[in-house]
Design a protein around this motif. Structure first.
Motif, PDB file in Angstrom:
ATOM      1  N   ILE A 278       8.140 -74.359  12.789  1.00 47.73           N
ATOM      2  CA  ILE A 278       6.697 -74.395  13.048  1.00 47.73           C
ATOM      3  C   ILE A 278       6.109 -72.994  13.092  1.00 47.73           C
ATOM      4  O   ILE A 278       4.983 -72.802  13.564  1.00 47.73           O
ATOM      5  CB  ILE A 278       6.374 -75.161  14.344  1.00 47.73           C
ATOM      6  CG1 ILE A 278       6.977 -74.467  15.575  1.00 47.73           C
ATOM      7  CG2 ILE A 278       6.842 -76.606  14.248  1.00 47.73           C
ATOM      8  CD1 ILE A 278       6.440 -75.007  16.893  1.00 47.73           C
TER       9      ILE A 278
ATOM     10  N   GLU B 277       0.538 -79.893  16.826  1.00 46.36           N
ATOM     11  CA  GLU B 277      -0.287 -79.707  15.629  1.00 46.36           C
ATOM     12  C   GLU B 277       0.530 -79.099  14.491  1.00 46.36           C
ATOM     13  O   GLU B 277       0.480 -79.571  13.340  1.00 46.36           O
ATOM     14  CB  GLU B 277      -1.478 -78.800  15.956  1.00 46.36           C
ATOM     15  CG  GLU B 277      -2.513 -79.436  16.854  1.00 46.36           C
ATOM     16  CD  GLU B 277      -3.539 -78.442  17.370  1.00 46.36           C
ATOM     17  OE1 GLU B 277      -4.609 -78.881  17.810  1.00 46.36           O
ATOM     18  OE2 GLU B 277      -3.261 -77.223  17.350  1.00 46.36           O
ATOM     19  N   ALA B 278       1.278 -78.059  14.812  1.00 45.32           N
ATOM     20  CA  ALA B 278       2.088 -77.388  13.790  1.00 45.32           C
ATOM     21  C   ALA B 278       3.197 -78.309  13.287  1.00 45.32           C
ATOM     22  O   ALA B 278       3.498 -78.340  12.083  1.00 45.32           O
ATOM     23  CB  ALA B 278       2.682 -76.103  14.365  1.00 45.32           C
TER      24      ALA B 278
ATOM     25  N   ILE C 256       3.295 -81.686  13.214  1.00 43.75           N
ATOM     26  CA  ILE C 256       2.757 -82.755  12.366  1.00 43.75           C
ATOM     27  C   ILE C 256       2.370 -82.206  11.001  1.00 43.75           C
ATOM     28  O   ILE C 256       2.641 -82.823   9.961  1.00 43.75           O
ATOM     29  CB  ILE C 256       1.566 -83.439  13.059  1.00 43.75           C
ATOM     30  CG1 ILE C 256       2.064 -84.278  14.252  1.00 43.75           C
ATOM     31  CG2 ILE C 256       0.785 -84.304  12.081  1.00 43.75           C
ATOM     32  CD1 ILE C 256       0.975 -84.955  15.045  1.00 43.75           C
ATOM     33  N   ALA C 257       1.771 -81.023  10.988  1.00 40.74           N
ATOM     34  CA  ALA C 257       1.348 -80.427   9.715  1.00 40.74           C
ATOM     35  C   ALA C 257       2.524 -80.147   8.799  1.00 40.74           C
ATOM     36  O   ALA C 257       2.400 -80.224   7.568  1.00 40.74           O
ATOM     37  CB  ALA C 257       0.573 -79.145   9.980  1.00 40.74           C
ATOM     38  N   ARG C 258       3.691 -79.839   9.367  1.00 44.99           N
ATOM     39  CA  ARG C 258       4.866 -79.489   8.571  1.00 44.99           C
ATOM     40  C   ARG C 258       5.875 -80.632   8.431  1.00 44.99           C
ATOM     41  O   ARG C 258       6.922 -80.456   7.826  1.00 44.99           O
ATOM     42  CB  ARG C 258       5.563 -78.265   9.188  1.00 44.99           C
ATOM     43  CG  ARG C 258       4.734 -76.987   9.093  1.00 44.99           C
ATOM     44  CD  ARG C 258       5.282 -75.905  10.019  1.00 44.99           C
ATOM     45  NE  ARG C 258       4.636 -74.617   9.829  1.00 44.99           N
ATOM     46  CZ  ARG C 258       3.450 -74.291  10.314  1.00 44.99           C
ATOM     47  NH1 ARG C 258       2.756 -75.177  11.022  1.00 44.99           N
ATOM     48  NH2 ARG C 258       2.929 -73.087  10.091  1.00 44.99           N
ATOM     49  N   SER C 259       5.556 -81.773   9.022  1.00 42.63           N
ATOM     50  CA  SER C 259       6.525 -82.866   9.062  1.00 42.63           C
ATOM     51  C   SER C 259       6.634 -83.642   7.750  1.00 42.63           C
ATOM     52  O   SER C 259       7.630 -84.326   7.506  1.00 42.63           O
ATOM     53  CB  SER C 259       6.153 -83.849  10.177  1.00 42.63           C
ATOM     54  OG  SER C 259       4.944 -84.536   9.857  1.00 42.63           O
TER      55      SER C 259
ATOM     56  N   TYR D  56      -4.346 -84.224  22.399  1.00 44.15           N
ATOM     57  CA  TYR D  56      -4.222 -84.156  20.943  1.00 44.15           C
ATOM     58  C   TYR D  56      -5.259 -85.054  20.277  1.00 44.15           C
ATOM     59  O   TYR D  56      -5.885 -84.667  19.280  1.00 44.15           O
ATOM     60  CB  TYR D  56      -2.817 -84.562  20.499  1.00 44.15           C
ATOM     61  CG  TYR D  56      -2.598 -84.314  19.028  1.00 44.15           C
ATOM     62  CD1 TYR D  56      -2.048 -83.117  18.580  1.00 44.15           C
ATOM     63  CD2 TYR D  56      -2.974 -85.257  18.070  1.00 44.15           C
ATOM     64  CE1 TYR D  56      -1.879 -82.869  17.224  1.00 44.15           C
ATOM     65  CE2 TYR D  56      -2.816 -85.013  16.716  1.00 44.15           C
ATOM     66  CZ  TYR D  56      -2.268 -83.828  16.305  1.00 44.15           C
ATOM     67  OH  TYR D  56      -2.121 -83.580  14.955  1.00 44.15           O
TER      68      TYR D  56
ATOM     69  N   HIS E 239      -8.086 -84.035  17.504  1.00 44.25           N
ATOM     70  CA  HIS E 239      -7.939 -84.540  16.135  1.00 44.25           C
ATOM     71  C   HIS E 239      -8.285 -86.025  16.060  1.00 44.25           C
ATOM     72  O   HIS E 239      -7.432 -86.858  15.724  1.00 44.25           O
ATOM     73  CB  HIS E 239      -6.504 -84.309  15.653  1.00 44.25           C
ATOM     74  CG  HIS E 239      -6.088 -82.876  15.682  1.00 44.25           C
ATOM     75  ND1 HIS E 239      -6.433 -81.981  14.691  1.00 44.25           N
ATOM     76  CD2 HIS E 239      -5.376 -82.175  16.607  1.00 44.25           C
ATOM     77  CE1 HIS E 239      -5.934 -80.784  14.990  1.00 44.25           C
ATOM     78  NE2 HIS E 239      -5.299 -80.881  16.142  1.00 44.25           N
TER      79      HIS E 239
ATOM     80  N   GLN F 253      -7.197 -88.240  13.143  1.00 43.36           N
ATOM     81  CA  GLN F 253      -5.796 -88.589  12.961  1.00 43.36           C
ATOM     82  C   GLN F 253      -5.363 -89.770  13.834  1.00 43.36           C
ATOM     83  O   GLN F 253      -4.188 -90.117  13.857  1.00 43.36           O
ATOM     84  CB  GLN F 253      -4.902 -87.386  13.277  1.00 43.36           C
ATOM     85  CG  GLN F 253      -5.041 -86.227  12.305  1.00 43.36           C
ATOM     86  CD  GLN F 253      -4.024 -85.135  12.570  1.00 43.36           C
ATOM     87  OE1 GLN F 253      -3.030 -85.353  13.258  1.00 43.36           O
ATOM     88  NE2 GLN F 253      -4.270 -83.963  12.041  1.00 43.36           N
TER      89      GLN F 253
END
Length: 310
Positions: free
Chosen positions: A38, A112-113, A115-118, A139, A143, A146
């Motif tokens: 992340i 956040e990081a 989920i963005a990279r998952s 969260y 967002h 989402q």
């Protein structure tokens, strides 16, 4: 006196031997999932179930643990063709530690990081257990695009902190976390390895849960989270969107004290246009996640998906 000293030495030797043995045994197991970078550090992510057009259920564990807590529920969701993802917060279980303090802002920023990279596409159903109710709420406020809906399992809400006895409970948990961090760091919890699963988990998740239970590093990071609870309450104060379906599931026998707590826990479902409230009287705060009672959490997910038209 010599006999007493001899007994003490024998007991200390047996304790040390058990500690070494359990540490070696726990490290032999390869963890499930994958490590996700992340940004200079990694978090362990465990996703189960087939990818499809249906929303992924994203899970946030309560205090003192991580993805292992959801092993049974993830297994049950996968059996119904639903995909779910659970993870270890920074410093918990297999994840790298993160910067202090470990309050809601820090945890939500990490999520956040992650989920963005998952590689997992939203929007999601968010499931939170216990103190994770605060992190899920924060969260969701950050967002809203989402969010399909929420499943809250014995989840804390910001309003609970103002109830009579709440500060005493927080103080007690803080003391417990300090003791756990001290004893864990000294290796005194290692012989208690087989007591680590009070949920009722499948074998692989059970091993991970037990490993975390005897980990000094995890106990220190759990203390850091507990010390951030008060701040996390303020950070999670934003109201939920009433358009989100919400399933609230609680555990334990009814009593005047529990009625007081549950009146506040139930509020997110009462305030939603589509809300579901259920209490599992035979379950505890931990066993509600396990193989015996985890079907109720799955039913909560199915309710949210149905009301959201997913």
């Amino acid at each position: 006196m010599r006999i007493v000293l001899l007994v003490i030495l024998v007991l200390a030797g047996a304790w040390a031997t058990a500690a070494v043995a359990t540490e070696a045994f726990s490290r032999w197991h390869k963890p499930r999932g994958q490590m996700i970078d992340i940004g200079g550090r990694s978090l362990r992510l465990v996703c189960m179930g087939p990818k499809s057009e249906r929303p992924v259920i994203w899970m946030e564990a309560g205090a003192f643990s991580g993805a292992a807590d959801f092993g049974a529920i993830q297994q049950k969701l996968a059996a119904r063709g639903l995909r779910s993802c659970a993870y270890d917060r920074a410093g918990m279980a297999y994840s790298d530690p993160g910067p202090r303090p470990r309050d809601g802002d820090a945890i939500t920023t990490d999520l956040e990081a992650l989920i963005a990279r998952s590689g997992e596409a939203g929007p999601f159903v968010f499931m939170g257990h216990s103190m994770a109710g605060l992190y899920v709420r924060q969260y969701a406020a950050r967002h809203p695009d989402q969010v399909v809906g929420l499943v809250l399992l014995d989840a804390v809400t910001p309003e609970m902190v103002g109830l009579p006895g709440a500060q005493r409970l927080i103080d007690g948990m803080t003391t417990f976390a300090r003791v756990a961090a001290a004893t864990g760091s000294l290796g005194l919890t290692k012989p208690l390895y087989f007591l680590g699963d009070r949920i009722g988990l499948p074998p692989e998740a059970k091993t991970e849960k037990r490993r975390g239970f005897i980990s000094g590093r995890q106990s220190r990071n759990a203390l850091a989270e507990v010390l951030g609870w008060r701040t996390a309450v303020d950070q999670a104060a934003a109201p939920l969107d009433p358009a989100w379906p919400v399933a609230v599931i609680t555990a334990g026998p009814e009593s005047p004290r529990m009625d007081m707590w549950n009146a506040v826990r139930h509020a997110p479902a009462r305030d939603a246009r589509h809300g579901r409230i259920e209490n599992i009287e035979q379950a505890t705060h931990t066993t509600m996640l396990g193989l015996v009672h985890g079907d109720r959490a799955v039913a909560g997910v199915e309710f949210v998906l149905e009301k959201a038209g997913r």
